[in-house]
Every structure is written in structure tokens, then in C-alpha cells.
Design an enzyme around this catalytic site. Structure first.
Site, PDB file in Angstrom:
ATOM      1  N   ASP A 215      16.393  -5.869 -52.876  1.00 49.59           N
ATOM      2  CA  ASP A 215      15.258  -4.983 -52.598  1.00 49.59           C
ATOM      3  C   ASP A 215      14.998  -4.106 -53.827  1.00 49.59           C
ATOM      4  OD1 ASP A 215      13.261  -3.638 -51.284  1.00 49.59           O
ATOM      5  OD2 ASP A 215      14.592  -2.408 -50.048  1.00 49.59           O
TER       6      ASP A 215
HETATM    7  C1  SPV Z   1      12.344  -1.109 -45.903  1.00 45.74           C
HETATM    8  O1  SPV Z   1      12.488  -1.455 -44.738  1.00 45.74           O
HETATM    9  O2  SPV Z   1      12.324  -1.902 -46.832  1.00 45.74           O
HETATM   10  C2  SPV Z   1      12.193   0.303 -46.236  1.00 45.74           C
HETATM   11  C3  SPV Z   1      12.903   1.280 -45.455  1.00 45.74           C
HETATM   12  O3  SPV Z   1      11.560   0.576 -47.222  1.00 45.74           O
HETATM   13  S1  SPV Z   1      14.397   1.511 -46.236  1.00 45.74           S
HETATM   14  O4  SPV Z   1      15.148   0.318 -46.226  1.00 45.74           O
HETATM   15  O5  SPV Z   1      15.037   2.588 -45.476  1.00 45.74           O
HETATM   16  O6  SPV Z   1      14.137   1.978 -47.610  1.00 45.74           O
HETATM   17 MG    MG Z   2      11.255  -0.997 -48.474  1.00 39.46          MG
END
Ligand code: SPV
Ligand code: MG
Length: 533
Positions: A54
Site C-alpha cells: 500500500d
Molecule cells: C485503506 O483502507 O486503504 C485506508 C485506510 O486508506 S487505512 O488502511 O487505515 O489507511
Molecule cells: Mg488507503
């Protein structure tokens, strides 16, 4: 109502609403069926399901592909987690256009710097975007959006990176002024307190969204009381899937069998349901993608008087104008929409090179006659089925007329009495009335066919083309089995069965009269005729 309008309604609803994470079309379908009124297309779970981090590793094209597959399967609005907007303001504008084109209801962008990191990773080291720059990005998106209801959510990571509450509030206020339709206040605190405090000081100019991944145990009423408009359960479906997949994979790996896991997993038919297999069958019925028609071609015999031409091939493989006779008939059948075609082979089966048909073999073709050949193709003798001799040639309109018949049993009869010109005749036919002089709409009924009909009594000759449908097919099948059991399967032809049915008279057998326009390849003379036609 547009997806974007529905998302707006959720944000404006008087009580707290929630939306559920989905990372592909399947999880979107599951979330929607559970009753979720909207979906969160999470950057964390989308990237995880792609095997990526991510950290802005998934490209815009990749996420758009997934979003497209999701939005095609669900009605509920999708709020897309657009990270930092894929670059500067101009990249964000491109993203907004592409999302609107795919009817995605809204996008959430966060005030971090590309490439961003997930909020729960090294969060304190993450840098925030300058406020003015981020406000410019919001304005750029709002100015370009072709759908006026499209929702732009501005997310501040101020609390995540360790800034204080006043910094978070100031950022949120500036983003709302820049045109954001809602603020997402993100927190990694284990309780709701931090977000609650934000809410007590928030000017309420636009709705507020929160993501209680770390403070998940907060009672639902607390969000409502605090004035939260939307709660995002941001990653729960993927986490549930991972837990289930790990459990089942480990169990199979350790035990070496899937016996023990069957009770814990959905049956395969649940996948079919989620894929909307039923919907396809429905469309097939409506649009006729799958032809209901079958055909059985009887092509077992060598043919008499064709010695040279059939030394190493059955007579239906004799080329007529360079093309095997049977191919010509298959072309007509395919043009009429008949896709499922069986060919019964007997003599020289290896010479039958026809493609796209299913072969049945009758090695005893010399003894059994036509009904014995037909019996080998029993699996095709159901539903709506054309039975044809493999060695006939005819104009396409003849088959077209046969396919237009709605009678349970229909046979095509040449009413020209051309048989009088030849000493070789096929199956002579007596009909309820002689052929009409010109066009008429009368129904003609088969009275008798085959060896019991004399030349004087005959109105015509059956050309070797019949169609069974509805109750006609089981009636024919029963008659076939009856005759085979009486005769021991020896020397029974199609005419025997049709004649018995005509005499029985349970249902009228419709006759379609034609005038010539066909031949059968029964003699060298016929072949010569075929070649000159
Ligand atoms: C996601 O679900 O990718 C988000 C929320 O951005 S978090 O993972 O808390 O950043
Ligand atoms: Mg996110």
C-alpha cells in the site's frame, strides 16, 4: 438515481451510516448482498489482493480496471480510496474524469506526499503535503468533475503523523473551504476519544467520515452522538478472506485431503450464484445465443451403384462441385442456427473428415438399416431435432421452411411427382391432399409413407428431411424403440417409423410440399446432375 447522488444522500443522512470495504467484483457483490449501502474501494486491500504494497505501487490503470469490474456488478455507490490522487493536481483531474466515466460515486484523497505509505506504517515519519498545495488539488478535482454530484472527500492525516488537534482542525477547515464535500479524519488511536474530540471542535461545515480500524470496539451510538456521518469498515472483507484461506490451505496441506474442509467452505454452486450464472441462462433464453436446435445426419451407407466413387469413402463424402455433399447440408444447417449436429458413420468412417460435428458409429450399418443408425445417436434424439439423410442436396429455403414449422412432427415431400421419371424411387408418400397448384396456407397431413404406398396412390416423395419437436420427439423415440425391439434391430428404415406414426394418428404429421429443388446422391447419374447444378 446516480451512484454519486446516493453517496451524497448517505453523507447527508440524519444518522451515522456505514460502508464496507471491497477489493474486487466478488467481494463487492458479497458486501452489497449483506445490506451495505456503499463500498470503500480501499487502497490497502486492492493493493494487497494484487500482491502489492500500500505504497502507491498499484498504477492508476490497474485500480481503474478493478473499479470497473466492481461497479459493473453492484448498484451501491463506491467511494474510491484515491491515496494522494496519483500525482499533482493535473493527475488528480485525470483520475476524477476517469472515475466519473466509470460511475464511481466519489474519491477520497489524503494530504500526504506521493508515494504514500499506509497510515499504520511508520506513520510519524510520513510527510504531509503543504496545505495550499493540497487545497489546489481539491479545487482542481472539483472544477473538472463532469458529474456535479461526484463526491470529493479530503482526508487529513494530521493526527496520524503526530500533529496536534488544532493542526488537524485547521487542515480540515481549509479543505472544506477549498470545496471538499466531506472530511475524513483519520486516527490510529485505540479508542474513539481522539476523533470524538475533533468532532466537539469541528465547525460542521461539511460531513465527517471516520475509519475505526484501531478503535473498532466503539459502541455504534457513539458515532451518531458525536455527529459522524459515515463510518468506513475499511479492510474487513479481505481480512476475513485471508483468515479463511489460510485455515483451509493449511488444513489441506497438513492432511493431504480436502475431506475435512468441505463443511467449512461454500459449495461450488455458490460461486455460480455469485457469478450470476443464472442471469446468463436467462439472457440465452431471451437472445437465443444458444440454439435449441439439433440435427442428426444419417451417413452410414456406402450407396449402391456408386462403386468407383465410394471405394474408400461413404457416399455423402462424394464431392459435388468440389465440396463433399454432406458439407453442403451442414452449411445450410449452420446458417439456420443449428449448432449441435450428430453424424452417424458406418461405411469407411475414417474417410469422414467433417469438422464441428459429433460422430456416432454404427459398425453394423449393413444389417441395421436407418433406424439402427439413428439409435446410435440416441443422446441427440431429444428436444427439437432435425433428422436428415446425409446424402441429400437441397436449396436452403427448404430447411428454412422446415425450421419455421411449429408442428410436433414435420416432413418435407417433393410433390412434383418427379419419381415418375425414374425407376429408382425413394420413399413414396400419401398426403391428406395433393400438392396445391399455387400458394396456399392449408395444412397437409401425412397419411402413409414407404413400401405400402403405390406409385398411383403417391402424392410425392419424402426427401429425407424431417423435424421433431415438443411431444413429437418422444413419440418418435418410443416408436423407434418399439420397432427395434420387434425386429431385433434389422433392416428398419425411417419410413417404417413415420408410417406407423401416421397410422396411429395421435398427432397430425405435417407435410411441407416442395417442387424439386433437391436430389439424392443415389446413382452416378445423380452425381453428374449435382455437379452440373
Ligand atoms: C485503506 O483502507 O486503504 C485506508 C485506510 O486508506 S487505512 O488502511 O487505515 O489507511
Ligand atoms: Mg488507503
Amino acid at each position: 438515481m446516480k451512484a454519486s447522488t446516493r453517496l451524497r444522500k448517505l453523507l447527508e443522512s440524519s444518522n451515522t451510516e456505514y460502508i464496507l470495504e471491497a477489493h474486487n467484483a466478488l467481494s463487492a457483490t458479497i458486501a452489497e448482498s449483506s445490506g451495505a449501502k456503499g463500498l470503500w474501494a480501499s487502497s490497502l486491500t486492492l493493493s494487497a489482493s494484487y500482491g502489492l504494497r500500500d505504497n502507491s505501487e498499484m498504477t492508476m490503470t490497474q485500480v481503474l480496471d478493478v473499479l470497473e469490474s466492481m461497479t459493473e456488478r453492484v448498484e451501491v455507490p463506491i467511494l474510491f480510496d484515491g491515496d494522494t490522487g496519483y500525482g499533482q493536481f493535473s493527475h488528480f483531474q485525470q483520475l476524477v474524469r476517469k472515475l466519473c466515466a466509470r460511475e464511481i460515486a466519489g474519491v477520497c484523497i489524503e494530504d500526504k506526499i506521493f508515494p504514500k505509505t499506509n497510515s499504520f506504517l511508520q506513520s510519524e515519519q510520513q510527510q504531509l503535503a503543504p496545505v495550499d498545495e493540497f487545497c489546489g488539488k481539491i479545487r482542481a478535482g472539483k472544477d473538472i468533475q463532469p458529474d456535479p454530484d461526484f463526491v470529493v472527500v479530503a482526508r487529513t492525516e494530521a493526527l496520524i503523523t503526530g500533529l496536534d488537534m488544532s493542526a488537524a482542525l485547521e487542515r480540515a477547515e481549509r479543505y472544506a473551504e477549498a470545496g471538499a464535500d466531506a472530511i475524513l479524519i483519520h486516527s490510529k488511536a485505540p479508542t474513539f476519544n481522539e476523533v470524538h474530540e475533533f468532532m466537539t471542535q469541528w465547525n460542521r461545515s461539511v460531513p465527517v467520515i471516520c475509519v475505526p480500524t484501531t478503535y473498532y470496539s466503539t459502541p455504534e451510538e457513539a458515532y451518531d452522538r458525536a455527529g459522524i456521518s459515515l463510518v468506513i469498515w475499511a479492510n474487513h472483507l479481505l481480512r476475513a478472506a485471508v483468515a479463511a484461506m489460510q485455515r483451509v490451505a493449511n488444513q489441506i496441506s497438513t492432511s493431504g485431503t480436502a475431506r475435512g474442509v468441505e463443511d467449512e467452505i461454500v459449495p461450488v454452486k455458490e460461486l455460480f450464484r455469485l457469478q450470476d450464472t443464472e442471469g446468463l441462462s436467462e439472457s440465452e433464453r431471451v437472445y437465443g445465443q444458444v440454439s435449441p436446435w439439433r440435427a442428426i445426419l444419417l451417413a452410414a451407407t456406402r450407396g449402391s451403384g456408386l462403386d468407383d466413387l465410394t471405394r474408400d469413402r461413404p457416399k455423402c463424402m462424394i464431392p459435388i462441385s468440389g465440396v463433399p455433399a454432406i458439407e453442403k447440408q451442414l452449411q445450410h444447417m449452420r446458417a439456420e442456427g443449428i449448432r449441435d449436429i450428430a453424424v452417424v458413420r458406418g461405411y469407411a468412417p475414417e474417410a469422414m473428415t467433417t469438422e464441428g460435428v459429433q460422430f456416432f458409429d454404427n459398425p453394423n450399418w449393413q444389417e441395421t438399416g436407418e433406424l439402427g443408425s439413428l439409435a446410435t445417436a440416441r443422446p441427440f434424439l431429444k428436444g427439437d431435432v432435425v433428422i436428415a439423410y446425409g446424402d441429400i442436396l437441397y436449396k436452403r429455403y427448404i430447411l428454412h421452411e422446415l425450421m419455421a414449422s411449429d408442428a410436433p412432427v414435420t416432413v418435407v415431400v417433393d410433390g412434383s411427382r418427379a419419381f415418375l421419371e425414374s425407376d429408382q424411387t425413394g420413399d413414396l408418400v400419401r398426403v391428406s391432399q395433393p400438392p396445391p397448384e399455387g400458394y396456399d396456407e392449408n395444412d397437409y397431413r401425412l397419411v402413409g409413407i414407404g413400401s405400402s404406398i403405390s406409385r398411383d396412390d403417391a402424392h410425392g416423395e419424402w426427401i429425407g428431411l424431417a423435424r421433431l419437436r415438443g411431444e413429437g420427439t418422444p413419440w418418435f423415440s418410443d416408436t423407434l424403440e418399439e420397432i427395434l425391439s420387434e425386429s431385433g434391430g434389422i433392416e428398419c428404415d425411417m419410413a417404417t417409423a413415420l408410417h406407423r406414426m401416421a397410422l396411429e394418428g395421435r398427432i397430425p404429421i405435417r407435410v411441407i410440399y416442395i417442387q424439386r429443388d433437391w436430389i439424392d446422391i443415389n446413382s452416378v447419374a445423380d452425381v453428374a446432375r449435382g455437379n452440373t447444378n
